[in-house]
Structure formats: structure tokens, C-alpha cells
Design a protein around this motif. Structure first.
Motif, PDB file in Angstrom:
ATOM      1  N   ASN A 117      32.981  43.997  38.765  1.00 12.91           N
ATOM      2  CA  ASN A 117      34.331  44.097  38.246  1.00 12.91           C
ATOM      3  C   ASN A 117      35.106  42.644  38.015  1.00 12.91           C
ATOM      4  O   ASN A 117      35.616  42.428  37.134  1.00 12.91           O
ATOM      5  CB  ASN A 117      34.994  44.616  39.252  1.00 12.91           C
ATOM      6  N   ILE A 118      34.503  41.620  38.786  1.00 11.08           N
ATOM      7  CA  ILE A 118      35.227  40.416  38.624  1.00 11.08           C
ATOM      8  C   ILE A 118      34.742  39.712  37.341  1.00 11.08           C
ATOM      9  O   ILE A 118      35.688  39.229  36.612  1.00 11.08           O
ATOM     10  CB  ILE A 118      34.985  39.435  39.815  1.00 11.08           C
ATOM     11  N   TYR A 119      33.410  39.905  36.928  1.00 16.10           N
ATOM     12  CA  TYR A 119      33.123  39.424  35.373  1.00 16.10           C
ATOM     13  C   TYR A 119      33.725  40.037  34.525  1.00 16.10           C
ATOM     14  O   TYR A 119      33.978  39.413  33.419  1.00 16.10           O
ATOM     15  CB  TYR A 119      31.636  39.625  35.559  1.00 16.10           C
ATOM     16  N   ASN A 120      33.670  41.515  34.591  1.00 19.86           N
ATOM     17  CA  ASN A 120      34.158  42.172  33.268  1.00 19.86           C
ATOM     18  C   ASN A 120      35.814  42.125  33.206  1.00 19.86           C
ATOM     19  O   ASN A 120      36.388  41.981  32.073  1.00 19.86           O
ATOM     20  CB  ASN A 120      33.832  43.573  33.550  1.00 19.86           C
ATOM     21  N   TYR A 126      38.914  35.693  30.068  1.00 18.25           N
ATOM     22  CA  TYR A 126      39.259  34.362  30.126  1.00 18.25           C
ATOM     23  C   TYR A 126      38.368  33.421  29.066  1.00 18.25           C
ATOM     24  O   TYR A 126      38.612  32.580  28.551  1.00 18.25           O
ATOM     25  CB  TYR A 126      38.994  33.853  31.528  1.00 18.25           C
ATOM     26  N   SER A 127      37.084  33.711  29.286  1.00 17.59           N
ATOM     27  CA  SER A 127      36.225  33.029  28.236  1.00 17.59           C
ATOM     28  C   SER A 127      36.388  33.567  26.721  1.00 17.59           C
ATOM     29  O   SER A 127      36.270  32.691  25.906  1.00 17.59           O
ATOM     30  CB  SER A 127      34.787  33.392  28.689  1.00 17.59           C
ATOM     31  N   ALA A 128      37.038  34.603  26.687  1.00 14.20           N
ATOM     32  CA  ALA A 128      37.230  35.128  25.234  1.00 14.20           C
ATOM     33  C   ALA A 128      38.917  34.647  24.580  1.00 14.20           C
ATOM     34  O   ALA A 128      39.167  34.652  23.503  1.00 14.20           O
ATOM     35  CB  ALA A 128      37.133  36.684  24.979  1.00 14.20           C
ATOM     36  N   GLY A 129      39.506  33.876  25.759  1.00 15.98           N
ATOM     37  CA  GLY A 129      40.713  33.331  25.398  1.00 15.98           C
ATOM     38  C   GLY A 129      41.852  34.222  25.499  1.00 15.98           C
ATOM     39  O   GLY A 129      42.857  34.155  25.013  1.00 15.98           O
ATOM     40  N   GLU A 130      41.744  35.524  26.006  1.00 13.85           N
ATOM     41  CA  GLU A 130      42.808  36.603  26.003  1.00 13.85           C
ATOM     42  C   GLU A 130      43.736  36.386  27.126  1.00 13.85           C
ATOM     43  O   GLU A 130      44.775  36.913  27.079  1.00 13.85           O
ATOM     44  CB  GLU A 130      41.981  37.938  26.337  1.00 13.85           C
ATOM     45  N   ILE A 131      43.184  35.872  28.211  1.00 12.43           N
ATOM     46  CA  ILE A 131      44.310  35.468  29.365  1.00 12.43           C
ATOM     47  C   ILE A 131      44.213  33.815  29.695  1.00 12.43           C
ATOM     48  O   ILE A 131      43.169  33.223  29.438  1.00 12.43           O
ATOM     49  CB  ILE A 131      43.759  36.427  30.682  1.00 12.43           C
ATOM     50  N   SER A 138      43.896  35.448  39.334  1.00 12.88           N
ATOM     51  CA  SER A 138      44.640  37.029  40.142  1.00 12.88           C
ATOM     52  C   SER A 138      43.924  38.146  39.856  1.00 12.88           C
ATOM     53  O   SER A 138      43.609  38.886  40.702  1.00 12.88           O
ATOM     54  CB  SER A 138      45.790  37.284  39.307  1.00 12.88           C
ATOM     55  N   ARG A 139      43.320  38.235  38.608  1.00 18.28           N
ATOM     56  CA  ARG A 139      42.210  39.183  38.376  1.00 18.28           C
ATOM     57  C   ARG A 139      40.969  39.445  39.360  1.00 18.28           C
ATOM     58  O   ARG A 139      40.323  40.327  39.686  1.00 18.28           O
ATOM     59  CB  ARG A 139      41.878  39.539  36.987  1.00 18.28           C
ATOM     60  N   ALA A 140      40.475  38.136  39.459  1.00 18.38           N
ATOM     61  CA  ALA A 140      39.030  37.884  40.220  1.00 18.38           C
ATOM     62  C   ALA A 140      39.465  38.009  41.565  1.00 18.38           C
ATOM     63  O   ALA A 140      38.521  38.719  42.434  1.00 18.38           O
ATOM     64  CB  ALA A 140      38.434  36.490  40.072  1.00 18.38           C
ATOM     65  N   GLU A 141      40.740  37.969  42.158  1.00 19.43           N
ATOM     66  CA  GLU A 141      41.088  38.190  43.570  1.00 19.43           C
ATOM     67  C   GLU A 141      41.345  39.650  43.842  1.00 19.43           C
ATOM     68  O   GLU A 141      40.818  39.940  45.124  1.00 19.43           O
ATOM     69  CB  GLU A 141      42.505  37.416  43.739  1.00 19.43           C
ATOM     70  N   ALA A 172      53.612  48.081  53.486  1.00 15.57           N
ATOM     71  CA  ALA A 172      53.749  49.412  53.061  1.00 15.57           C
ATOM     72  C   ALA A 172      52.347  49.827  52.370  1.00 15.57           C
ATOM     73  O   ALA A 172      51.650  51.004  52.258  1.00 15.57           O
ATOM     74  CB  ALA A 172      54.670  50.132  52.100  1.00 15.57           C
ATOM     75  N   ASN A 173      51.523  48.653  51.796  1.00 15.09           N
ATOM     76  CA  ASN A 173      50.421  49.205  51.151  1.00 15.09           C
ATOM     77  C   ASN A 173      49.727  47.487  51.058  1.00 15.09           C
ATOM     78  O   ASN A 173      50.212  46.523  51.626  1.00 15.09           O
ATOM     79  CB  ASN A 173      50.771  49.536  49.786  1.00 15.09           C
ATOM     80  N   LEU A 174      48.326  47.699  50.551  1.00 15.62           N
ATOM     81  CA  LEU A 174      47.669  46.337  50.262  1.00 15.62           C
ATOM     82  C   LEU A 174      48.326  45.196  49.581  1.00 15.62           C
ATOM     83  O   LEU A 174      48.170  44.143  49.843  1.00 15.62           O
ATOM     84  CB  LEU A 174      46.245  46.874  49.625  1.00 15.62           C
ATOM     85  N   SER A 175      49.112  45.597  48.638  1.00 14.26           N
ATOM     86  CA  SER A 175      49.787  44.601  47.969  1.00 14.26           C
ATOM     87  C   SER A 175      50.640  43.577  48.689  1.00 14.26           C
ATOM     88  O   SER A 175      50.835  42.443  48.265  1.00 14.26           O
ATOM     89  CB  SER A 175      50.283  45.093  46.420  1.00 14.26           C
TER      90      SER A 175
END
Length: 257
Positions: A117-120, A126-131, A138-141, A172-175
Motif C-alpha cells: 500500500n505504501i508503494y502504490n 511521487y516518482s511520477a511527479g503527481e504529489i 503523509s500517505r506513507a505514514e 475520538a478516532n485514530l486521526s
């Protein structure tokens, strides 16, 4: 070895000086390149901030193996394997390198969906320059946070402990749980679970030690170490119940995936 390297460098330097000039008329002969590393004052606050970011990045890269070990299933597996070795009264077999290698590959087996999931979701965009880099982090975390939280979902006492120590309100939640709270809570939870599994592993082998010690005492063989007699029986019991297969299966099933 040092003398060999020194002689090799001398030969290289002299050979560069003695080489004939190349047949390129009108061009200068180039010597050995010179590398200059200098320290100067930052021209602006942005340059200083960039240097600090670089130092932090180098520090994170240096600590990356430890961070991965503390945020994955490696802790529980490694501690349980050490309990197995101690309960069997084994000193050098199997070696610690072998046990840590097995723990590492079991960790990869358990954590593979998380790493996928982290890789996809983070590295490929990120490697494609989209983010950007911050969004990639943040997404990897998130997959790691979800994995750690799932292991403590039924026993959130450690999260409650660190939240109260920091004076934070009840989430209240994980976030709403900060990462710097989630990681130490997860480490304590893994150690607690590993020790509980280790106690269950110790029980049958302690019984064998007690029985052997009682038999030796009744026979008057008080000078014979009970471990010397009980060790073959413990190994036979472990082999007969297919201990490695049983332990590996139970450890994997103990994780919420």
C-alpha cells in the motif's frame, strides 16, 4: 593492506605525471581534479533552513532501520523467538543471526500488504511527479499508523497512558492520535503481547525441569545439573509437537491484519 593502498596511490600519481600529453594541439593538459569543500555563512534564512532539512533527512535515513523495526511486527517475533531459545535452555543453537533472519522474513510476510500500500499510494505517485514530498510522507505514514492502531484496538491502555502524560484530550478516532504517541504505545503493546506469549511457551518446559529435578533429588543425584538431563526431553517435546511450525503460525495469527 594499508601499505598496498599507499603504494598503489603513489604509482597512480606518478603515472599521471609521466603520461605523455594527448595529441590534441591547442588544448591544455588537465591534471588530477581538485575537490574543495568549504563552510560559509548562510546567505539567507532559506539557505539555513535547507541545510537543516538536509541534516534532518540524513538523520532520518540513518535511523530508518530502527524506525522500521519499531513500527512493524519485528519486535513481537524477535522477543518470542528469544523466549523459545531460553525456555529450551539452548545457548548457541540456533545462532542469534538465524533467529533474527527468520524474524525478519516473517516480518516481511506479515507486513507485505502494508508495504504494498505504501508503494502504490505514496512512492509511485511521487516518482511520477503527481504529489509532493510532504504528501508522499503523509500517505506513507497512514498504512503504518493503521497497522499499529489495529494491534492496540482491543487494548488501548497504552494510547490512553501516553495521551494523558502529554495532557491531550481523549481522541475520538485514530486521526486524533499523534504519531509520536502512537509509536511508543505500539512498542509497549508489542512487548506486553510478546511477554504473554513467552510465559505460555515457558510453562511446559518449566514442568519438565521440575519433574527432572525432583527425580534427580529422589535418586540422590544432587550433583547432576537438571538442565543436562531435561534438555533432550525438552527438545524431543518441541520436535514432536512441530514447535517451529506451531509457533510461527500462532505468531502470525496473533496479528490483526
Amino acid at each position: 593492506m594499508k601499505r598496498f593502498v599507499f603504494v598503489f596511490l603513489l604509482i597512480f600519481l606518478f603515472s599521471v605525471d609521466l603520461l605523455p600529453a594527448e595529441e590534441t594541439s591547442g588544448t591544455e593538459e588537465h591534471g588530477i581534479p581538485f575537490i574543495d569543500i568549504s563552510v560559509r555563512d548562510g546567505g539567507s534564512n532559506q539557505e539555513v533552513a535547507s541545510s537543516v532539512k538536509l541534516l534532518l533527512l540524513i538523520g532520518i535515513i540513518a535511523l530508518a532501520p530502527s524506525i522500521l523495526l519499531l513500527t512493524t511486527s519485528f519486535i513481537r517475533i524477535a522477543v518470542v523467538f528469544d523466549f523459545i531459545k531460553r525456555s529450551l535452555s539452548l545457548q548457541a543453537v540456533p545462532p542469534n543471526q538465524v533467529l533474527m533472519g527468520i524474524a525478519l522474513f516473517l516480518t516481511l510476510f506479515i507486513m507485505w500488504p502494508v508495504f504494498e500500500n505504501i508503494y502504490n499510494d505514496s512512492f509511485k505517485p511521487y516518482s511520477a511527479g503527481e504529489i509532493s514530498g510532504s504528501e508522499m510522507f503523509s500517505r506513507a505514514e497512514q498504512p503504518l499508523r493503521i497497522f499499529m492502531y489495529e494491534q492496540m484496538k482491543s487494548h488501548p491502555e497504552n494510547i490512553r497512558l501516553f495521551m494523558s502524560l502529554r495532557g491531550l484530550p481523549k481522541p475520538a478516532n485514530l486521526s486524533e492520535v499523534p504519531t509520536y504517541v502512537l509509536i511508543p504505545a505500539f512498542v509497549l503493546n508489542e512487548l506486553t503481547v510478546a511477554f504473554k506469549i513467552g510465559i505460555l511457551i515457558f510453562i511446559p518446559f518449566i514442568i519438565i525441569d521440575m519433574v527432572v529435578a525432583s527425580v534427580l533429588m529422589s535418586m540422590g543425584m544432587i550433583m547432576v545439573p537438571p538442565v543436562m538431563i531435561s534438555l533432550p526431553f525438552k527438545i524431543m517435546l518441541f520436535v514432536l509437537v512441530d514447535g517451529w511450525n506451531l509457533i510461527a503460525g500462532q505468531i502470525i495469527n496473533s496479528f490483526v491484519m
